[in-house]
Design a protein around this motif. Structure first.
Motif, short mmCIF file in Angstrom:
data_model
loop_
_atom_site.label_atom_id
_atom_site.label_comp_id
_atom_site.label_asym_id
_atom_site.label_seq_id
_atom_site.Cartn_x
_atom_site.Cartn_y
_atom_site.Cartn_z
N ASP A 1 0.86 -1.19 0.00
CA ASP A 1 0.00 0.00 0.00
C ASP A 1 0.90 1.23 0.00
O ASP A 1 2.12 1.14 0.17
CB ASP A 1 -0.94 -0.01 1.22
N ARG A 2 0.28 2.40 -0.18
CA ARG A 2 1.07 3.63 -0.37
C ARG A 2 2.05 3.88 0.77
O ARG A 2 3.24 4.12 0.54
CB ARG A 2 0.13 4.83 -0.56
N PRO A 3 1.62 3.82 2.02
CA PRO A 3 2.58 4.07 3.11
C PRO A 3 3.76 3.09 3.10
O PRO A 3 4.92 3.48 3.24
CB PRO A 3 1.73 3.92 4.38
N PHE B 1 4.85 1.41 0.55
CA PHE B 1 5.65 1.66 -0.67
C PHE B 1 6.64 2.79 -0.39
O PHE B 1 7.84 2.66 -0.66
CB PHE B 1 4.70 2.03 -1.82
N ILE B 2 6.12 3.87 0.15
CA ILE B 2 6.97 5.04 0.40
C ILE B 2 8.04 4.73 1.45
O ILE B 2 9.21 5.08 1.30
CB ILE B 2 6.11 6.25 0.82
N THR B 3 7.64 4.02 2.49
CA THR B 3 8.63 3.61 3.49
C THR B 3 9.72 2.74 2.88
O THR B 3 10.91 2.93 3.12
CB THR B 3 7.94 2.83 4.63
N HIS C 1 6.47 2.63 -11.90
CA HIS C 1 5.87 2.36 -10.58
C HIS C 1 6.29 3.43 -9.57
O HIS C 1 5.53 3.73 -8.64
CB HIS C 1 6.26 0.96 -10.10
N TRP C 2 7.45 4.01 -9.77
CA TRP C 2 7.86 5.06 -8.83
C TRP C 2 7.00 6.32 -9.03
O TRP C 2 6.51 6.92 -8.07
CB TRP C 2 9.33 5.41 -9.01
N SER C 3 6.81 6.70 -10.32
CA SER C 3 6.05 7.93 -10.58
C SER C 3 4.55 7.72 -10.29
O SER C 3 3.86 8.66 -9.89
CB SER C 3 6.22 8.37 -12.04
N VAL D 1 3.24 6.34 -7.82
CA VAL D 1 2.95 6.58 -6.39
C VAL D 1 3.40 7.98 -5.95
O VAL D 1 2.73 8.66 -5.19
CB VAL D 1 3.64 5.50 -5.51
N LEU D 2 4.56 8.41 -6.49
CA LEU D 2 5.15 9.65 -5.97
C LEU D 2 5.11 10.81 -6.96
O LEU D 2 5.57 11.91 -6.65
CB LEU D 2 6.61 9.36 -5.57
N TYR E 1 9.13 11.55 -7.48
CA TYR E 1 10.03 10.46 -7.05
C TYR E 1 11.47 10.83 -7.26
O TYR E 1 12.36 10.44 -6.49
CB TYR E 1 9.67 9.14 -7.74
#
Ligand code: XIL
Length: 382
Positions: free
Chosen positions: A154-156, A158-160, A198-200, A202-203, A208
């Motif tokens: 999930d987003r959190p 992924f970012i972590t 996949h990076w862009s 989400v971020l 990103y």
């Protein structure tokens, strides 16, 4: 013998002090393009003389590139190559910097977020320490890797995972790498805009990239942080998009500290195009890294009427142009001149399904003898 002589000639072997008595040999030189630099012609004519004067001339050792370059000469490296004495000898003779070809990338290091593999990247870092070579880190974030490892998060999470990966890798090699390719190949293939990945997703596209640079800066404040991409000389549209991205990131305060141009050269591009890109890139005043030079002779399925010699002439002309443009940079901006492998058979292009078994994209042939490309680089550095 003549063919071997030409190869030696183009290997930049000089043993004479003047070219005036060698001018008559000039007609023996491969009919390079007009753009073939004076220095390349000089280096070739000097060495042709060596062949002309002593038919039994021993193979002169190619002048070590790192001894004539006033900046680091690099090569891609894989840990397994350290077990090949011929590779080690060639590398330690000519280069002063290594870039891990794949073992410092996410595909090698990261099993799942939080689970890392360090054996090979550590071995490469240790080899650099043992032989006093600079180490250039490649690459923290790349569109083509990480999708599997980050799938289903999930987003959190992924970012972590994104943040933790950059922090873990950049801090582990802090003080051991001189610089990092923080983000690799962010510009779209055709040069129109940036890649979606996949990076862009989400971020965000700039998001990103900016986040990766800021995280890398925090983890290793002393490393020079590069944005790295390919086809920047080959495709002016892509080169322009790359430079607009750099400008946008710098204006936003993103700590981009250097620009990497991979320089997987298309030998068919017109003379001058490479110089134009390098000059435009230099305008930011940042260090420039020719980061992955190779220059394939392959036709890749095209109907190709060029002789091999014509392709070699195109190759030496384009490589000479790149090397001369790099040499012309202010010293502070000459981060490094890196080839993507030493011997033709070390090239990723020779592991490609399209390989025809005859490509000669690098400085040395399979036996470690200088290719014409070596002579072009050697002459430009001289
Ligand atoms: C290539 C390596 O040479 C291969 O061994 C690997 O399988 C895939 O990656 N641009 C890059 C490099 O930035 O990391 C790529 O290297 C070549 C293209």
């Amino acid at each position: 013998m003549q063919k071997i002589c030409v190869r030696q000639a183009l290997a930049g072997q000089t043993g004479f002090h003047t070219s005036s008595d060698l001018a008559p040999l000039g007609h023996l030189l491969p009919q390079g393009e007009k753009g073939l630099s004076r220095r390349a012609l000089l280096a070739s004519s000097l060495a042709l003389a060596a062949c002309g004067q002593t038919e039994a001339a021993p193979t002169l050792a190619a002048t070590p590139l790192k001894s004539i370059a006033p900046f680091p000469i690099g090569t891609a490296a894989m840990a397994g190559q350290f077990d090949d004495p011929a590779w080690v000898d060639l590398a330690l003779t000519h280069v002063s910097q290594l870039t891990p070809e794949w073992e410092m990338k996410m595909e090698y290091i990261l099993d799942r977020p939080g689970r890392y593999r360090w054996d090979a990247p550590d071995r490469i870092a240790d080899f650099c320490t043992a032989h006093e070579l600079r180490l250039h880190g490649h690459a923290l974030i790349w569109y083509s890797q990480g999708a599997d490892q980050f799938a289903g998060l999930d987003r959190p999470a992924f970012i972590t995972g994104f943040d933790d990966y950059i922090a873990a890798v950049a801090s582990r090699y802090r003080g051991r790498v001189v610089g990092w390719d923080v983000v690799n190949e962010a510009v779209a293939e055709d040069g129109n805009g940036l890649r979606d990945c996949h990076w862009s997703a989400v971020l965000g596209q700039d998001g990103y990239i900016a986040r990766a640079f800021e995280l890398a800066k925090s983890a290793d404040p002393d490393a020079i942080l590069f944005l790295n991409d390919y086809n920047l000389e080959n495709n002016p549209t892509k080169g322009a998009t790359f430079l607009r991205l750099v400008e946008r990131l710098l204006k936003a305060g993103v700590p981009v500290g250097g620009l990497g141009t991979q320089s997987h050269l298309d030998i068919e591009i017109p003379a001058g195009q490479t110089t134009a890109f390098i000059r435009e890139a230099a305008a930011f005043g940042l260090p420039i890294h020719v980061s992955e030079l190779d220059a394939s002779l392959r036709s890749d399925g095209r109907i190709d009427t060029r002789s091999r010699q014509t392709r070699l002439n195109q190759q030496t002309a384009r490589v000479a142009e790149l090397a001369e443009a790099f040499v012309a940079l202010p010293a502070a901006q000459r981060y490094g001149f890196t080839v993507w492998g030493l011997r033709d058979t070390d090239s990723w292009l020779r592991r490609d399904a399209r390989d025809d078994g005859k490509d000669s994209p690098l400085l040395f042939d399979a036996s470690g003898r200088p290719n014409p490309m070596f002579g072009a680089v050697s002459a430009a550095l001289s």
